[in-house]
Design a protein around this motif. Structure first.
Motif, PDB file in Angstrom:
ATOM      1  N   GLN A   1       0.845  -1.192   0.000  1.00 33.81           N
ATOM      2  CA  GLN A   1       0.000   0.000   0.000  1.00 33.81           C
ATOM      3  C   GLN A   1       0.880   1.241   0.000  1.00 33.81           C
ATOM      4  O   GLN A   1       1.704   1.410   0.894  1.00 33.81           O
ATOM      5  CB  GLN A   1      -0.898   0.010   1.241  1.00 33.81           C
ATOM      6  CG  GLN A   1      -1.809  -1.197   1.341  1.00 33.81           C
ATOM      7  CD  GLN A   1      -2.855  -1.211   0.258  1.00 33.81           C
ATOM      8  OE1 GLN A   1      -3.508  -0.206  -0.002  1.00 33.81           O
ATOM      9  NE2 GLN A   1      -3.026  -2.339  -0.402  1.00 33.81           N
ATOM     10  N   LEU A   2       0.691   2.086  -0.995  1.00 32.13           N
ATOM     11  CA  LEU A   2       1.480   3.308  -1.107  1.00 32.13           C
ATOM     12  C   LEU A   2       0.701   4.506  -0.560  1.00 32.13           C
ATOM     13  O   LEU A   2      -0.528   4.501  -0.532  1.00 32.13           O
ATOM     14  CB  LEU A   2       1.856   3.563  -2.565  1.00 32.13           C
ATOM     15  CG  LEU A   2       2.598   2.427  -3.286  1.00 32.13           C
ATOM     16  CD1 LEU A   2       2.869   2.812  -4.733  1.00 32.13           C
ATOM     17  CD2 LEU A   2       3.890   2.060  -2.583  1.00 32.13           C
ATOM     18  N   ASN A   3       1.440   5.518  -0.132  1.00 29.27           N
ATOM     19  CA  ASN A   3       0.863   6.824   0.249  1.00 29.27           C
ATOM     20  C   ASN A   3      -0.279   6.752   1.256  1.00 29.27           C
ATOM     21  O   ASN A   3      -1.331   7.348   1.051  1.00 29.27           O
ATOM     22  CB  ASN A   3       0.397   7.569  -1.016  1.00 29.27           C
ATOM     23  CG  ASN A   3       1.558   7.844  -1.941  1.00 29.27           C
ATOM     24  OD1 ASN A   3       2.598   8.319  -1.499  1.00 29.27           O
ATOM     25  ND2 ASN A   3       1.394   7.528  -3.208  1.00 29.27           N
TER      26      ASN A   3
ATOM     27  N   VAL B   1       4.160   5.175   4.387  1.00 28.39           N
ATOM     28  CA  VAL B   1       3.520   6.287   5.095  1.00 28.39           C
ATOM     29  C   VAL B   1       4.424   7.521   4.947  1.00 28.39           C
ATOM     30  O   VAL B   1       5.210   7.830   5.841  1.00 28.39           O
ATOM     31  CB  VAL B   1       3.300   5.957   6.593  1.00 28.39           C
ATOM     32  CG1 VAL B   1       2.425   7.011   7.248  1.00 28.39           C
ATOM     33  CG2 VAL B   1       2.715   4.567   6.783  1.00 28.39           C
ATOM     34  N   PRO B   2       4.332   8.218   3.795  1.00 30.22           N
ATOM     35  CA  PRO B   2       5.270   9.325   3.533  1.00 30.22           C
ATOM     36  C   PRO B   2       5.320  10.392   4.631  1.00 30.22           C
ATOM     37  O   PRO B   2       6.400  10.895   4.946  1.00 30.22           O
ATOM     38  CB  PRO B   2       4.767   9.909   2.214  1.00 30.22           C
ATOM     39  CG  PRO B   2       4.035   8.786   1.559  1.00 30.22           C
ATOM     40  CD  PRO B   2       3.408   8.003   2.686  1.00 30.22           C
TER      41      PRO B   2
ATOM     42  N   ALA C   1       9.262   5.223  -3.093  1.00 31.07           N
ATOM     43  CA  ALA C   1       8.857   4.392  -4.240  1.00 31.07           C
ATOM     44  C   ALA C   1       7.515   4.868  -4.793  1.00 31.07           C
ATOM     45  O   ALA C   1       6.606   5.193  -4.030  1.00 31.07           O
ATOM     46  CB  ALA C   1       8.780   2.926  -3.827  1.00 31.07           C
ATOM     47  N   GLN C   2       7.418   4.893  -6.097  1.00 29.46           N
ATOM     48  CA  GLN C   2       6.214   5.402  -6.756  1.00 29.46           C
ATOM     49  C   GLN C   2       5.273   4.294  -7.245  1.00 29.46           C
ATOM     50  O   GLN C   2       4.190   4.572  -7.733  1.00 29.46           O
ATOM     51  CB  GLN C   2       6.614   6.278  -7.959  1.00 29.46           C
ATOM     52  CG  GLN C   2       7.401   7.519  -7.553  1.00 29.46           C
ATOM     53  CD  GLN C   2       6.622   8.428  -6.620  1.00 29.46           C
ATOM     54  OE1 GLN C   2       5.510   8.836  -6.920  1.00 29.46           O
ATOM     55  NE2 GLN C   2       7.193   8.726  -5.464  1.00 29.46           N
TER      56      GLN C   2
ATOM     57  N   VAL D   1       8.653  -1.234  -5.170  1.00 30.04           N
ATOM     58  CA  VAL D   1       8.816  -1.766  -3.811  1.00 30.04           C
ATOM     59  C   VAL D   1       9.291  -3.216  -3.877  1.00 30.04           C
ATOM     60  O   VAL D   1      10.253  -3.605  -3.196  1.00 30.04           O
ATOM     61  CB  VAL D   1       7.493  -1.657  -2.994  1.00 30.04           C
ATOM     62  CG1 VAL D   1       7.592  -2.428  -1.688  1.00 30.04           C
ATOM     63  CG2 VAL D   1       7.155  -0.182  -2.744  1.00 30.04           C
ATOM     64  N   VAL D   2       8.642  -4.025  -4.719  1.00 30.68           N
ATOM     65  CA  VAL D   2       9.011  -5.437  -4.862  1.00 30.68           C
ATOM     66  C   VAL D   2      10.458  -5.563  -5.356  1.00 30.68           C
ATOM     67  O   VAL D   2      11.248  -6.331  -4.806  1.00 30.68           O
ATOM     68  CB  VAL D   2       8.039  -6.165  -5.828  1.00 30.68           C
ATOM     69  CG1 VAL D   2       8.545  -7.557  -6.176  1.00 30.68           C
ATOM     70  CG2 VAL D   2       6.644  -6.238  -5.211  1.00 30.68           C
ATOM     71  N   ALA D   3      10.811  -4.767  -6.363  1.00 24.88           N
ATOM     72  CA  ALA D   3      12.166  -4.823  -6.917  1.00 24.88           C
ATOM     73  C   ALA D   3      13.212  -4.461  -5.857  1.00 24.88           C
ATOM     74  O   ALA D   3      14.250  -5.110  -5.740  1.00 24.88           O
ATOM     75  CB  ALA D   3      12.284  -3.888  -8.121  1.00 24.88           C
ATOM     76  N   LEU D   4      12.926  -3.426  -5.068  1.00 29.02           N
ATOM     77  CA  LEU D   4      13.851  -3.018  -4.008  1.00 29.02           C
ATOM     78  C   LEU D   4      14.049  -4.144  -2.993  1.00 29.02           C
ATOM     79  O   LEU D   4      15.179  -4.483  -2.642  1.00 29.02           O
ATOM     80  CB  LEU D   4      13.326  -1.762  -3.296  1.00 29.02           C
ATOM     81  CG  LEU D   4      13.497  -0.446  -4.028  1.00 29.02           C
ATOM     82  CD1 LEU D   4      12.621   0.630  -3.387  1.00 29.02           C
ATOM     83  CD2 LEU D   4      14.956   0.000  -4.036  1.00 29.02           C
TER      84      LEU D   4
END
Length: 145
Positions: free
Chosen positions: A9-11, A80-81, A131-132, A137-140
């Motif tokens: 979950q982003l942002n 959680v930016p 990450a956008q 995220v998975v790649a990192l």
């Protein structure tokens, strides 16, 4: 362990650490990894010993007693930016990336170890927090040996 994109979950924004932990637990429950009771055990675990790990990360997970609530190992990654405070007002401990974990047996220990190695470098945490996309995220995280 395979990272599931629907569990990334982003942002996200949370007013309290409890809200953040419940969100992580609900994601694991919605994906079928845990029973709803595991969510309360995640809150309880943080009250016993903070799940804040330093370097802007927190790893919410359940108590040992809640292992019976786990159906399968799973991990949710929540960005959680703006950060969420896992400390107190006087001693803030801000987390910008949350790793909600449920592990069958000792499987979660390997997951926590991988996360710890990756997040020991604060630059990696910054990359995750910035990450956008879920793919990023998975790649990192898959770049960890």
């Amino acid at each position: 362990m395979e990272l599931q994109q629907e569990l990334i979950q982003l942002n996200q924004t949370f007013a309290t650490k409890e809200e953040a932990i419940r969100f992580c637990g609900q994601k694991l429950a919605d994906a079928g990894h845990v029973n709803e009771a595991y969510i309360e055990a995640m809150i309880e675990r943080n009250e016993e010993l903070s799940v804040y790990m330093g370097n802007f990360i927190a790893i919410p997970h359940g108590t040992d007693a809640a292992k019976k609530e786990v159906h399968s190992s799973g991990i949710t990654i929540v960005q959680v930016p703006a950060g969420v405070n896992f400390g107190t007002e006087a001693d803030p401990k801000i987390a910008t990336v949350l790793f909600g974990i449920a592990g069958l047996g000792d499987e979660h220990l390997e997951i926590i170890q991988k996360i710890s190695i990756f997040c020991a470098d604060v630059d990696n945490v910054v990359k995750l927090a910035d990450a956008q996309s879920k793919e990023e995220v998975v790649a990192l995280l898959n770049s960890v040996g």
